[in-house]
Design an enzyme around this catalytic site. Structure first.
Site, mmCIF file in Angstrom:
data_model
loop_
_atom_site.group_PDB
_atom_site.id
_atom_site.type_symbol
_atom_site.label_atom_id
_atom_site.label_comp_id
_atom_site.label_asym_id
_atom_site.label_seq_id
_atom_site.Cartn_x
_atom_site.Cartn_y
_atom_site.Cartn_z
ATOM 1 N N HIS A 1 0.860 -1.186 0.000
ATOM 2 C CA HIS A 1 0.000 0.000 0.000
ATOM 3 C C HIS A 1 0.893 1.233 0.000
ATOM 4 O O HIS A 1 2.011 1.210 0.527
ATOM 5 C CB HIS A 1 -0.926 0.009 1.225
ATOM 6 C CG HIS A 1 -1.973 1.068 1.143
ATOM 7 N ND1 HIS A 1 -1.729 2.362 1.498
ATOM 8 C CD2 HIS A 1 -3.247 1.023 0.698
ATOM 9 C CE1 HIS A 1 -2.826 3.078 1.274
ATOM 10 N NE2 HIS A 1 -3.759 2.294 0.806
ATOM 11 N N GLU B 1 -3.292 3.528 -7.089
ATOM 12 C CA GLU B 1 -3.737 4.654 -6.259
ATOM 13 C C GLU B 1 -2.727 5.796 -6.349
ATOM 14 O O GLU B 1 -1.601 5.659 -5.840
ATOM 15 C CB GLU B 1 -3.820 4.243 -4.783
ATOM 16 C CG GLU B 1 -4.815 3.152 -4.484
ATOM 17 C CD GLU B 1 -5.128 3.053 -2.993
ATOM 18 O OE1 GLU B 1 -6.292 2.794 -2.665
ATOM 19 O OE2 GLU B 1 -4.218 3.246 -2.152
HETATM 20 O O1 G3P Z 1 -6.532 1.937 0.421
HETATM 21 C C1 G3P Z 1 -7.437 2.914 0.088
HETATM 22 C C2 G3P Z 1 -6.861 4.235 0.028
HETATM 23 O O2 G3P Z 1 -5.531 4.442 0.169
HETATM 24 C C3 G3P Z 1 -7.673 5.353 -0.449
HETATM 25 O O3 G3P Z 1 -7.948 6.122 0.660
HETATM 26 O O4 G3P Z 1 -9.208 7.725 1.938
HETATM 27 O O5 G3P Z 1 -8.622 8.197 -0.428
HETATM 28 O O6 G3P Z 1 -10.327 6.467 0.093
HETATM 29 P P1 G3P Z 1 -9.093 7.188 0.555
#
Ligand code: G3P
Length: 222
Positions: A93, A141
């Site tokens: 992550h 992400e």
């Molecule tokens: O693992 C999910 C993440 O890093 C996204 O976080 O708070 O932007 O939905 P968020």
């Protein structure tokens, strides 16, 4: 884990630890059974057992270490995660990045004990690199959008498309996306761009009415 999927990452949010983790996971479980949609939760290692005993949706660890039985103080042992009731784990992550060798080791150990792996990546190129290690899913992400209010599908739609294309070239692995996902509409757009699901946290862990938000999200997951 059925696709498309919403994975709610509890991170270390105060609203999603200990008893609150069980409560929030039960809410996710309710939404999954009310809508028939696929929802999983990624919880703190210390909460896996209590959460897994309380719900029937898939429970994931947020991380495992590529270690075995023996002298590895402080590491997260894949066997212990499995025995506690998790069916899989996140790896690499953005908030817990690993060297590529450790990602490979984590995937191998997970496979040995029967845990699924969802490997995260910050970029499309990194996603393709980790896809070559043959995890069960890859999640892209952009770190700068994590925890914010603008979703990856709105701010950076091209990263989802590029990741899907680049991963397709190296492996047949579903791509998830995450960062800033807050609404059903964000999820709809992500799926239209080729994602097979989303990874999200603050949209639920910080929501005043998490059930309402998750219901809206689940309904948009087609
Ligand atoms: O693992 C999910 C993440 O890093 C996204 O976080 O708070 O932007 O939905 P968020």
């Amino acid at each position: 884990m059925k696709l498309p999927i919403i994975i709610v990452n509890f991170k270390t949010y105060e609203t999603a630890i200990g008893k609150e983790a069980v409560k929030l996971a039960k809410l996710c479980d309710e939404v999954a059974s009310e809508t028939g949609k696929s929802i999983a939760v990624a919880v703190q290692a210390a909460d896996i057992k209590a959460v897994a005993d309380a719900v029937s949706i898939p429970v994931l660890a947020q991380h495992i270490d590529a270690v075995g039985f023996g002298s590895n103080t402080g590491h997260i042992l894949p066997e212990a995660v499995k025995e506690a009731g998790a069916v899989g784990t996140l790896l690499n992550h953005s908030e817990h990045q690993l060297h590529i060798k450790m990602i490979a080791g984590g995937i191998d150990r997970a496979r040995q004990v029967g845990l699924k792996t969802i490997v995260c990546a910050n970029t499309a190129d990194k996603a393709a690199e980790v896809a070559e290690l043959d995890p069960d899913m890859v999640a892209v992400e952009p770190p700068e959008l994590i925890g914010g209010d603008i979703s990856v599908s709105t701010a950076k739609p091209e990263i989802i498309k590029n990741t899907v294309e680049k991963v397709e070239q190296v492996a047949d692995i579903p791509v998830l996306c995450g960062a800033g996902v807050k609404t059903g509409d964000d999820i709809k757009k992500s799926i239209e761009l080729g994602a097979k699901g989303v990874l999200l946290a603050s949209g639920i862990t910080k929501a005043e009415e998490p059930k309402k938000v998750l219901l809206d999200m689940a309904k948009s997951l087609e």
